[in-house]
Motif scaffolding. Structure first.
Motif, PDB file in Angstrom:
ATOM      1  N   GLU A 154     -15.375   5.447  17.150  1.00 45.24           N
ATOM      2  CA  GLU A 154     -16.191   5.373  18.577  1.00 45.24           C
ATOM      3  C   GLU A 154     -15.870   4.394  18.700  1.00 45.24           C
ATOM      4  OE1 GLU A 154     -19.473   7.695  16.851  1.00 45.24           O
ATOM      5  OE2 GLU A 154     -18.941   9.545  16.128  1.00 45.24           O
ATOM      6  N   ARG A 155     -16.632   3.089  18.456  1.00 46.49           N
ATOM      7  CA  ARG A 155     -16.540   1.835  19.457  1.00 46.49           C
ATOM      8  C   ARG A 155     -15.571   2.171  20.030  1.00 46.49           C
ATOM      9  NH1 ARG A 155     -18.875  -2.197  15.748  1.00 46.49           N
ATOM     10  NH2 ARG A 155     -21.616  -2.158  16.230  1.00 46.49           N
ATOM     11  N   SER A 156     -14.951   2.089  19.495  1.00 48.31           N
ATOM     12  CA  SER A 156     -12.980   0.983  20.096  1.00 48.31           C
ATOM     13  C   SER A 156     -12.716   2.363  21.305  1.00 48.31           C
ATOM     14  CB  SER A 156     -12.004   1.552  19.211  1.00 48.31           C
ATOM     15  OG  SER A 156     -11.312   0.652  18.961  1.00 48.31           O
TER      16      SER A 156
ATOM     17  N   ARG B 285     -17.869 -12.168  13.808  1.00 49.18           N
ATOM     18  CA  ARG B 285     -19.282 -11.554  14.080  1.00 49.18           C
ATOM     19  C   ARG B 285     -20.539 -12.540  13.104  1.00 49.18           C
ATOM     20  NH1 ARG B 285     -19.648  -7.569  17.105  1.00 49.18           N
ATOM     21  NH2 ARG B 285     -21.213  -6.307  15.898  1.00 49.18           N
TER      22      ARG B 285
ATOM     23  N   THR C 162     -17.543   4.930  12.718  1.00 49.08           N
ATOM     24  CA  THR C 162     -18.340   4.230  14.309  1.00 49.08           C
ATOM     25  C   THR C 162     -17.370   3.162  14.389  1.00 49.08           C
ATOM     26  OG1 THR C 162     -20.650   4.528  12.944  1.00 49.08           O
ATOM     27  CG2 THR C 162     -19.923   2.602  15.001  1.00 49.08           C
ATOM     28  N   GLU C 163     -16.591   2.545  13.732  1.00 49.65           N
ATOM     29  CA  GLU C 163     -15.762   1.635  14.713  1.00 49.65           C
ATOM     30  C   GLU C 163     -15.320   2.317  15.382  1.00 49.65           C
ATOM     31  OE1 GLU C 163     -15.802   2.337  11.439  1.00 49.65           O
ATOM     32  OE2 GLU C 163     -16.726   0.637  10.253  1.00 49.65           O
TER      33      GLU C 163
ATOM     34  N   ALA D  90     -15.079   3.355  23.634  1.00 47.65           N
ATOM     35  CA  ALA D  90     -15.951   2.927  23.992  1.00 47.65           C
ATOM     36  C   ALA D  90     -15.536   1.686  24.752  1.00 47.65           C
ATOM     37  CB  ALA D  90     -17.551   2.807  23.971  1.00 47.65           C
ATOM     38  N   LEU D  91     -14.975   0.946  24.281  1.00 45.98           N
ATOM     39  CA  LEU D  91     -14.890  -0.760  25.074  1.00 45.98           C
ATOM     40  C   LEU D  91     -13.626  -0.261  25.480  1.00 45.98           C
ATOM     41  CD1 LEU D  91     -14.338  -2.616  21.532  1.00 45.98           C
ATOM     42  CD2 LEU D  91     -15.962  -2.831  24.114  1.00 45.98           C
TER      43      LEU D  91
ATOM     44  N   GLU E   4     -15.982  -7.961  19.763  1.00 41.58           N
ATOM     45  CA  GLU E   4     -15.732  -6.603  19.310  1.00 41.58           C
ATOM     46  C   GLU E   4     -14.895  -6.350  18.602  1.00 41.58           C
ATOM     47  OE1 GLU E   4     -18.249  -3.965  19.050  1.00 41.58           O
ATOM     48  OE2 GLU E   4     -19.639  -4.557  20.168  1.00 41.58           O
TER      49      GLU E   4
END
Length: 344
Positions: free
Chosen positions: A6-8, A178, A3-4, A10-11, A196
Motif C-alpha cells: 500500500e505504501r509503495s 531506517r 502495508t508495504e 502511494a509512493l 522508503e
C-alpha cells in the motif's frame, strides 16, 4: 494487500505527481554479468524512474564483493561490463549518477558512527544476513559479511536517498537503514531522511535449471549474450512432461517462468503466450521464448557493442560520477561531524 505494498502504491502516485522531489539509490555488486532476471526485476524500473525525472544514483558496490568471497576476481573487468550494461539498457549518465563504492572515502567513514547505533543481536536477527551467510562460499563469516546491512545503510544515507527500490527479501535491510537514520537523528540531531521502500512488482524469473536465476549458479541468460548463446541456453531450460502449455506458476513453475519471459519481452499477458503455443510442447515454447528474447534485446545488445568500442568511455563516466557522488558524501560527512561535535 500488505502495508508495504500500500505504501509503495502511494509512493508511485507521489512520484508521478512530483518526480523531482525524490532521490533514489540503487545498485549492484560487480560479481559477474547482469542477466534477464536483473533486467526485468530492477534495471527496467531504474530507467523508468530516471526518465520520469527522479534523481537516480547507482552504486557499483565493489567493496561489497568481498562479503562472501576471499578475493574480488577481475574486479576492473566486472565493473566495466556492469557500466556497459547500464548504458545499453538506457541509464543516462547526464541524468543519473553512477559511482564506485571504493572511490568515496567519505561514504565509508559513515560506517563507524552507524555501527555504534546497532547491536550485535540486531545484526544476528537480520533474516537477509542469515540467508546470505547460509549460502556463502566461505567456511567462516567475515566481519564485512556480518555488517553488510550497515554498509548498505551508508550507501543509501550518504546521499540522503529517500527511495530505495527493493524486493520483499531486502525489506529487513532497508528497515535497519531506517532504524540507523532514526537513531542518529534522535541522538545527534536531524541529518538523514528515513528512506522508503519502493517494492518491485516484477515477478521473479527462474533460471534455466528451475532454481532462482543467479550469476553464481550458471543458470542465467546474460544481457550481453548473443542470439546463438540465448538459443542454446533456452533450449537447455528445464520444463515438464505435459505437452499442453499453460501458465500456472504454482503447479508448473519452470514452464510458467519461460512463458512469463516471452510475455515480458513481447509486453503481453502470459496467458496469451501459453494459448499461442497450445499443445506444441516444450520445444515450441522454447522457440517462442528464444525469438521473443532475441527480438527484444537485439537493440540493447547493439548499443552495448557500440559503447564497448570506446576504450575510455567507462573510465571517464566513472570519474565524473565519482566526483559528483564524492561531493555529496563530503557534504553529508561534514554535517555528521558538525552534529557529533567532532570538528576540530
Amino acid at each position: 494487500m500488505s502495508t508495504e505494498a500500500e505504501r509503495s502504491i502511494a509512493l508511485e502516485n507521489k512520484i508521478a505527481a512530483s518526480p523531482e522531489r525524490f532521490r533514489v539509490l540503487t545498485g549492484d555488486r560487480p560479481t559477474g554479468p547482469l542477466h534477464l532476471g536483473h533486467y526485468f526485476g530492477t534495471l527496467q524500473n531504474r530507467v523508468r524512474l530516471q526518465n520520469l525525472g527522479v534523481d537516480t544514483i547507482v552504486v557499483i558496490a565493489d567493496y561489497q564483493v568481498l562479503t562472501d568471497r576471499d578475493v574480488a576476481d577481475d574486479l576492473p573487468g566486472h565493473v566495466r561490463e556492469l557500466v556497459l550494461d547500464y548504458l545499453a539498457i538506457g541509464i543516462d549518465p547526464a541524468r543519473s549518477t553512477i559511482f564506485t563504492h571504493s572511490a568515496l572515502p567519505a561514504l565509508n567513514q559513515l560506517l563507524l558512527p552507524f555501527l555504534s547505533l546497532v547491536t550485535v543481536p540486531e545484526l544476528q536477527r537480520n533474516p537477509t544476513v542469515k540467508d546470505e551467510i547460509a549460502h556463502s562460499h566461505q567456511g567462516s563469516v567475515s566481519g564485512l559479511m556480518f555488517t553488510y546491512p550497515v554498509h548498505q545503510a551508508a550507501d543509501i544515507l550518504f546521499c540522503k536517498a529517500d527511495l530505495v527500490p527493493v524486493g520483499r527479501d531486502q525489506l529487513p535491510h532497508l528497515e535497519l537503514t531506517r532504524t540507523i537514520a532514526r537513531r542518529f537523528n534522535d541522538r545527534y540531531g536531524r541529518v538523514f531522511p528515513e528512506p522508503e521502500a519502493l517494492l518491485s512488482s516484477a515477478p521473479a524469473l527462474l533460471g534455466t535449471d528451475g532454481r532462482k536465476m543467479s550469476k553464481s549458479r550458471g543458470n542465467a541468460i546474460a544481457l550481453r549474450a548473443t542470439a546463438d548463446e540465448t538459443a542454446r541456453l533456452v533450449k537447455g531450460a528445464k520444463t515438464d512432461a505435459d505437452r499442453v502449455i499453460t501458465y500456472e506458476p504454482e503447479r508448473r513453475p519452470e514452464v510458467s517462468s519461460l512463458v512469463l519471459l516471452a510475455a515480458l519481452c513481447r509486453e503481453v499477458e502470459p496467458e496469451r503466450i501459453a494459448q499461442e503455443v497450445g499443445d506444441g510442447g516444450g520445444g515450441a515454447l522454447k522457440r517462442v521464448v528464444t525469438e521473443a528474447v532475441n527480438d527484444y534485446f537485439a537493440p540493447i545488445r547493439r548499443r552495448r557493442a557500440e559503447f564497448a568500442e570506446d576504450p575510455v568511455l567507462v573510465s571517464e563516466l566513472l570519474r565524473e560520477g565519482n566526483l559528483r557522488a564524492g561531493a555529496a558524501a563530503e557534504k553529508t560527512l561534514a554535517e555528521v561531524r558538525e552534529v557529533m561535535a567532532t570538528v576540530y
